[in-house]
Structure formats: C-alpha cells, structure tokens
Design a protein around this motif. Structure first.
Motif, mmCIF file in Angstrom:
data_model
loop_
_atom_site.group_PDB
_atom_site.id
_atom_site.type_symbol
_atom_site.label_atom_id
_atom_site.label_comp_id
_atom_site.label_asym_id
_atom_site.label_seq_id
_atom_site.Cartn_x
_atom_site.Cartn_y
_atom_site.Cartn_z
ATOM 1 N N GLY A 106 0.849 -1.189 0.000
ATOM 2 C CA GLY A 106 0.000 0.000 0.000
ATOM 3 C C GLY A 106 0.878 1.230 0.000
ATOM 4 N N ARG A 146 1.744 -3.021 12.459
ATOM 5 C CA ARG A 146 1.620 -1.834 13.284
ATOM 6 C C ARG A 146 0.957 -0.690 12.530
ATOM 7 N NH1 ARG A 146 6.090 1.152 14.989
ATOM 8 N NH2 ARG A 146 7.413 -0.519 14.216
ATOM 9 N N HIS A 147 1.113 -0.669 11.214
ATOM 10 C CA HIS A 147 0.546 0.423 10.412
ATOM 11 C C HIS A 147 -0.362 -0.140 9.334
ATOM 12 C CE1 HIS A 147 3.115 3.219 12.496
ATOM 13 N NE2 HIS A 147 4.132 2.428 12.254
ATOM 14 N N ASP A 149 -3.308 0.507 8.586
ATOM 15 C CA ASP A 149 -4.109 1.494 7.840
ATOM 16 C C ASP A 149 -3.365 1.983 6.611
ATOM 17 O OD1 ASP A 149 -2.278 2.601 9.627
ATOM 18 O OD2 ASP A 149 -3.393 4.476 9.850
ATOM 19 N N VAL A 150 -2.067 2.313 6.801
ATOM 20 C CA VAL A 150 -1.268 2.813 5.675
ATOM 21 C C VAL A 150 -0.987 1.677 4.677
ATOM 22 C CG1 VAL A 150 0.911 3.907 5.039
ATOM 23 C CG2 VAL A 150 -0.243 4.587 7.132
ATOM 24 N N LEU A 153 -3.804 1.156 2.229
ATOM 25 C CA LEU A 153 -4.190 2.246 1.305
ATOM 26 C C LEU A 153 -3.995 1.843 -0.159
ATOM 27 C CD1 LEU A 153 -2.793 5.467 3.024
ATOM 28 C CD2 LEU A 153 -5.168 4.870 2.652
#
Lengths: 153, 153
Positions: A106, A146-147, A149-150, A153
C-alpha cells in the motif's frame, strides 16, 4: 543426474521454495530443470574468499542483479502471503553496485535497504541466507501489522 | 543575450525556482549560466505535436531521464520544505520508457506513480507543468499530514 535430491530440511521452508520458484522464473530456457534445489540456488552462496575475489569494477552484471531481485522478490512474496496485501519490490541500482531496495505494501515502505557492493551479493551459507531473509521478513511484517491502515491504502 | 529576463510571475513560484535549481545542478559546465529561466526550462514544454513526433523506441535518452528526475526531485524538495521531513525520490525505469517513481517520507510512500512513454516526458505549457506539480504535491502533503507517525519513522 545421479545426485540424490537435497535433503537438508532448510530447502523445505517457504522461503527456500520461493527462492527456487524465482530462479526458475529466470530460467527461460529450462536449462536448470530437474537439477536439485541446492545446485540451482548455489550461486547465492559465496565464501568470504570468493566474495573478496570479485572485483568491484563498473556495474554488476545482469546475472548478479537478477539474483538480488530474486532474493527481494521472494521476501515480497512471503510478505504478501503472510499479510494478504500486495507487496511490490523495487530494486534500484544507481551506479557501480550502489542502490536501494524498497518493498512497498500500500503506502507503507515495509522494507527499505541501501545496497552496496552488489557485485558481491551472496551469503556464506544457505542457512545464513534464510536467517537474513527471515529477519527482514519479520521486521517488514511487524511494520505492516503496526501500520495496517497505511499498508491498506 | 539581449533578450529580457522572463517576467511571467509563474517563474517566481517556489516550484519553478526549484526546477531551475535542479536544472542548474545538471549543468556541470555552466553552459546555460545566465540564460533566462524560461529558456533553461524550455525542454520541459512540448506541444502535442512535438510529443507525438518523438519515437517510442528503445530506452529514453539520458537527457530526458534527467528531466524526469529534475521534476520529481523538485517535488521532493518542496515536500521536504513544507513538512520538515526528508523526502527521498526514486525514479526507476524498467524498460523502454516504462517505470515507477516513488517519493518516500520516513516509511510513508508519499507519492507513487507509474511512468510510461518517458521518451515523451513534457508538458503543454509551464502553467500545466506547475499545475501538475502542485496537484502531486498537495496529494503527497495530505498523505504525510494524515499519517505523520509513519512519515516520522
């Protein structure tokens, strides 16, 4: 081909199987078909002496570069398998064996490494190669987790 | 050089100034020193007809490639100025004018674009060039703002 198939359990791991798949993809004419896995992956193993003997002159050759790509492609495939999101590898050589490799998931840079002395790309043993890949894989997956969401994307 | 300096206010913008700086960095021998900014940046402007006349054969030449790099370097510099974090551009051509450009800020991919027909890289006017850069810059900055934690890694 009277040589028995390699039986070291390391070759049964996901990573080494994926490495074999990557090397087969490069072997357009099937020149290495049927050869044992340890023979097909042999170019990745370089002793300290063998590495030191390779001159750092000009740009690394295409075969060396394709091994670097195979290694990071395999890590990208494993990231993808593990997290279910597309992982895109990008191996970029700037000049004379220097460069940068990225794997993006992403909008997340899951792996970002400087490359140097690419001419001498290789590992002391299959076990060291796998350890290195596992380390990079776990750092990348930890970041993705950990990320999320990113990465999504 | 009797021509007056360009007075279009577009050349007073941060982006166009940075473009000039990028082009100057490429001009190792100072061959274009003292020339007006619109002359120095002229190679970025290509009419539709001029673009169509460029053949898509083989790999784009180094000068075209350096213009692509100058454009994305300038965007990276502006991202950095705006958010205070290092922005690293990476222009990667795979073959025959296809490729990918990334700008990473920390572990965030602030910009990620596919490149094609790089041979014909150019804009219809300076104003279109700046509009395009502004658009990409604002998308990138919005991403950085929204994911400041990842950009700060």
């Amino acid at each position: 081909m009277n040589r028995p198939l390699a039986i070291d359990p390391i070759f049964d791991t996901d990573f080494m199987r994926e490495m074999l798949r990557q090397m087969r993809a490069l072997d357009s004419y099937g020149m290495h078909d049927g050869k044992p896995i340890d023979i097909q992956l042999a170019p990745f193993v370089l002793s300290k002496e063998a590495r030191a003997a390779i001159p750092l002159l000009g740009d690394p050759d295409q075969r060396t570069l394709s091994r670097v790509k195979a290694f990071y492609n395999a890590i990208a495939v494993l990231i993808e398998k593990e997290c279910g999101l597309m992982a895109v590898p990008l191996v970029h050589l700037s000049h004379e064996g220097f460069g940068r490799v990225l794997i993006t998931v992403g909008k997340l840079v899951a792996l970002d490494r400087a490359l140097r002395d690419v001419h001498r790309f290789g590992f002391e043993s299959f076990s060291k190669m796998k350890t290195e890949a596992d380390k990079q894989l776990s750092v990348a997956l930890e970041l993705v987790g950990r990320h999320a969401d990113v990465a999504g994307l």
